[in-house]
Design a protein around this motif. Sequence first.
Motif, short mmCIF file in Angstrom:
data_model
loop_
_atom_site.label_atom_id
_atom_site.label_comp_id
_atom_site.label_asym_id
_atom_site.label_seq_id
_atom_site.Cartn_x
_atom_site.Cartn_y
_atom_site.Cartn_z
N ASN A 104 1.69 6.70 -8.55
CA ASN A 104 0.64 5.72 -8.28
C ASN A 104 -0.51 6.36 -7.48
OD1 ASN A 104 2.02 3.66 -9.55
ND2 ASN A 104 2.93 2.86 -7.68
N TYR A 105 -0.15 7.19 -6.54
CA TYR A 105 -1.16 7.84 -5.68
C TYR A 105 -2.18 8.59 -6.52
CZ TYR A 105 -2.88 11.35 -2.31
OH TYR A 105 -3.66 12.18 -1.54
N TYR A 106 -1.70 9.31 -7.53
CA TYR A 106 -2.63 10.07 -8.37
C TYR A 106 -3.25 9.20 -9.47
CZ TYR A 106 -1.65 14.48 -6.10
OH TYR A 106 -1.57 15.50 -5.17
N ALA A 107 -2.50 8.21 -9.97
CA ALA A 107 -3.06 7.33 -10.99
C ALA A 107 -4.24 6.53 -10.45
CB ALA A 107 -1.99 6.38 -11.52
N MET A 108 -4.19 6.23 -9.16
CA MET A 108 -5.27 5.47 -8.54
C MET A 108 -6.62 6.20 -8.64
SD MET A 108 -4.28 2.54 -7.29
CE MET A 108 -2.74 1.69 -6.93
N LYS A 166 -7.80 -3.95 -4.93
CA LYS A 166 -7.51 -2.53 -5.15
C LYS A 166 -7.04 -1.87 -3.86
CE LYS A 166 -10.64 -1.78 -9.06
NZ LYS A 166 -11.87 -1.09 -9.54
N LEU A 167 -7.69 -2.22 -2.77
CA LEU A 167 -7.31 -1.63 -1.49
C LEU A 167 -5.91 -2.08 -1.09
CD1 LEU A 167 -8.32 0.18 0.77
CD2 LEU A 167 -9.30 -1.83 1.88
N ALA A 168 -5.58 -3.34 -1.36
CA ALA A 168 -4.25 -3.84 -1.03
C ALA A 168 -3.17 -3.11 -1.82
CB ALA A 168 -4.18 -5.34 -1.31
N VAL A 169 -3.42 -2.92 -3.12
CA VAL A 169 -2.44 -2.21 -3.97
C VAL A 169 -2.36 -0.75 -3.55
CG1 VAL A 169 -1.92 -1.48 -6.33
CG2 VAL A 169 -2.76 -3.79 -5.89
N LEU A 170 -3.50 -0.17 -3.26
CA LEU A 170 -3.52 1.23 -2.83
C LEU A 170 -2.66 1.43 -1.59
CD1 LEU A 170 -4.94 3.96 -3.49
CD2 LEU A 170 -6.74 3.29 -1.90
N GLY A 171 -2.84 0.58 -0.60
CA GLY A 171 -2.07 0.71 0.63
C GLY A 171 -0.60 0.43 0.44
N ARG A 222 3.37 3.65 6.39
CA ARG A 222 3.73 2.24 6.41
C ARG A 222 2.97 1.49 7.51
NH1 ARG A 222 8.87 2.59 8.30
NH2 ARG A 222 8.40 4.74 8.87
N PRO A 223 2.29 0.40 7.16
CA PRO A 223 1.61 -0.40 8.18
C PRO A 223 2.61 -1.20 8.99
CG PRO A 223 1.33 -1.42 6.03
CD PRO A 223 2.05 -0.13 5.80
N LYS A 224 2.49 -1.13 10.31
CA LYS A 224 3.38 -1.87 11.19
C LYS A 224 2.76 -3.19 11.64
CE LYS A 224 6.81 1.08 11.54
NZ LYS A 224 8.20 0.72 11.19
N GLY A 225 1.44 -3.27 11.60
CA GLY A 225 0.78 -4.50 12.01
C GLY A 225 -0.72 -4.37 11.96
N PHE A 226 -1.41 -5.48 11.64
CA PHE A 226 -2.86 -5.53 11.64
C PHE A 226 -3.28 -6.56 12.68
CE2 PHE A 226 -1.64 -4.19 7.37
CZ PHE A 226 -2.48 -3.10 7.16
N HIS A 227 -4.07 -6.12 13.64
CA HIS A 227 -4.45 -6.98 14.77
C HIS A 227 -5.96 -7.19 14.77
CE1 HIS A 227 -0.42 -6.80 16.59
NE2 HIS A 227 -0.37 -5.62 16.01
N PHE A 228 -6.37 -8.44 14.57
CA PHE A 228 -7.79 -8.78 14.42
C PHE A 228 -8.34 -9.36 15.72
CE2 PHE A 228 -5.77 -8.96 10.31
CZ PHE A 228 -6.69 -8.37 9.45
N ILE A 255 3.62 -7.87 4.12
CA ILE A 255 2.42 -7.44 4.84
C ILE A 255 1.73 -8.63 5.50
CG2 ILE A 255 0.16 -6.34 4.60
CD1 ILE A 255 2.52 -4.44 4.35
N LYS A 256 1.73 -9.79 4.83
CA LYS A 256 1.09 -10.98 5.41
C LYS A 256 1.67 -11.29 6.78
CE LYS A 256 0.05 -13.33 1.03
NZ LYS A 256 0.41 -14.49 0.18
N LYS A 257 2.98 -11.10 6.94
CA LYS A 257 3.64 -11.42 8.20
C LYS A 257 3.19 -10.49 9.33
CE LYS A 257 7.78 -13.21 5.89
NZ LYS A 257 9.23 -12.97 5.62
N ARG A 258 2.51 -9.41 8.97
CA ARG A 258 2.07 -8.45 9.98
C ARG A 258 0.62 -8.64 10.38
NH1 ARG A 258 5.23 -3.42 6.96
NH2 ARG A 258 7.32 -4.21 7.41
N PHE A 259 0.01 -9.73 9.91
CA PHE A 259 -1.36 -10.07 10.31
C PHE A 259 -1.32 -10.86 11.62
CE2 PHE A 259 -4.53 -9.79 6.60
CZ PHE A 259 -3.93 -8.64 6.09
#
Length: 630
Positions: free
Chosen positions: A394-398, A503-508, A515-521, A543-547
């Motif tokens: 996937n990394y290269y197909a992107m 696209k960015l969501a699928v890429l990540g 691995r994302p551990k949390g997104f803090h806004f 991932i939603k639970k980490r917002f």
Amino acid sequence: MSAIKLEMRPLTPALQQKACDELNEVPERLAADISTLRAWLRQQPHLSARQSDQFLLNFLRGCKFSLEKAKRKLDQYYTLRTTLPDLNQHGFVDDQRLRAIIRLGVTLYLPLPLLEDGPCIMLMRPGKYDPKAFNMTDLLRVSFLLQDIYLISNDNLIIGGFMQIGDFEGFSMAHLLQMSPSLMKRFSLYVEEGMPMRIKNSHFFNTGAIFEKLFATVKLLLPAKMVERFQVHNTFDSLCAAVPKKYLPKDYGGENGSIEETIAKTEQLVLEYREYLLDEKNYGVDEKCRIGGPNNLETEYGLDGSFRKLNVEGHKSKAKHIMSNIRPLTPELAKRAQEELGEVPERIDADIQQLRDWIVKQPHLNARTDDQFLVAFLRGCKYSVEKAKQKLDNYYAMRGAVPELYKDRFVNDAAIDILRSSVYLPLPKPIAPDGPRIHLSRYGVFDTNKYSLSDIIKVRTMLGDIQFRDDDNAMVMGFMEVIDFKGVGPGHIFLFNAVLVKKLAVLGDKAWPYRPKGFHFINVNSACEKIMSLAKSMMSDKIKKRFHVHANYESLYKHIPKECLPAEYGGSNGTIVAGVKEWENKLLSYKEYFEEDAKYGTNEKLRRGRPFNSESLFGIEGSFRKLDID
């Protein structure tokens, strides 16, 4: 009947005599022997080989004119090269690292052989390179290319063999820890079994305790015949008793050119043979077409061996295992890697090789295969080799599916300007020695009149690629991201669209190995809430639970301690200005890396099964530009 004129160099009288006396060469039979070998090659459906007179003659000479041995050696030559995908990359001839390593004089073929009909002399100085600037794969690539050149151009090498002289002055633990046992074993086996030249002997001097540990283990892995030719000299006089001093470079008191002169000649030789080396990509083996079925290299050559149990006594870390060519983790991270990722130090070599072997067999995939790169994907997938395969694909197909993020991804003025805006910055210290890296995103600071969101994300992918190779905290423990919406206005919001966010969501989620551990806004206004709402709708439930949205900094500090943030946010984790400068220097140091990186990717026409494209990867159309912003 007139004799067939062969396209080959005439030998000197001394070498011609030796070829007749020791290699069983009969000048009158050369045309017939070469023709027989060429006819056999044309009957091998799996084998695409060079067929010039000089090339085939060198294999005959290397096998003392035994046609059957020459056939097997030719087959081994191309077959074993497939076990060295990291080294068998002749595009490296255009890489600036090649010239830099040559100029260090790490591997040099001296101008004069030992006697007129004697072996070619190769000087190795592995302590001359900086392990922080180059790795063992880079050095062996240079050796690989130089061997290909001298194989076709040096008659003393083919008829008289070659002698290695290893000067280990400056060889340190840092150099030793770069040694990839699996790679070194394959390279040595390739030289011994695949190359049509004979190693006469190897002389080592300026050795110390570090060398002795390496040497003791190397002897267990290499063929006994090769080990018998090793000589370790405790003094320079001892070396000169075995190799007359006059055959050494002037820098060692000899008469065989100077190191500087030999470096210059080597650089010129590489330039002269550039097209020859680039053409090498057209040759190799296709095991699916081999009569009688594919070769099992593991069974035939025992290629699964390694230095896994090497114990380097006396080193302060008491390392019991030297992994493949990857950085050793800190004790804290090594413990977390084993507990949370399922990393088994004794299996790392085998896991990396399994992933590399799979890559080599994918006709559509042109990927990096160095150890540090591959272990990032294994760690990012908790050592599920199957998941690592999928993520790497996937990394290269992107790259083809998201050209707006990957096309022309170079270290240029625009990339540096975006970095200097501090829109995105990995902070210098992780949340703890065994904790995740902290990222800071500030989407309100970039100039929307100069750059699009794709431009910003493109630079982010470049910093991410550097982290995949350099940041053990990020690769073992993931990252936490602080997203500050201060300054985000309608111009910034207008740049966000559903397609890009998806696209960015699928890429990540599907392509990046950390691995994302949390997104803090923080500093979230009503317009920004709509961006978040859109982003969350594209994310997986996990991932939603980490917002996390924070109404104030005190709320943020409960998740990310205040001292882990930059000074601008009340913390002690450096300043944004200093962090940007550090990353600017790092990005500039990767300039050639990203220039080379453009050649990697996928050819979907060659993919077995359904090709990957934007629709199959993302399945979304639409734009955020129609969002009603009150």
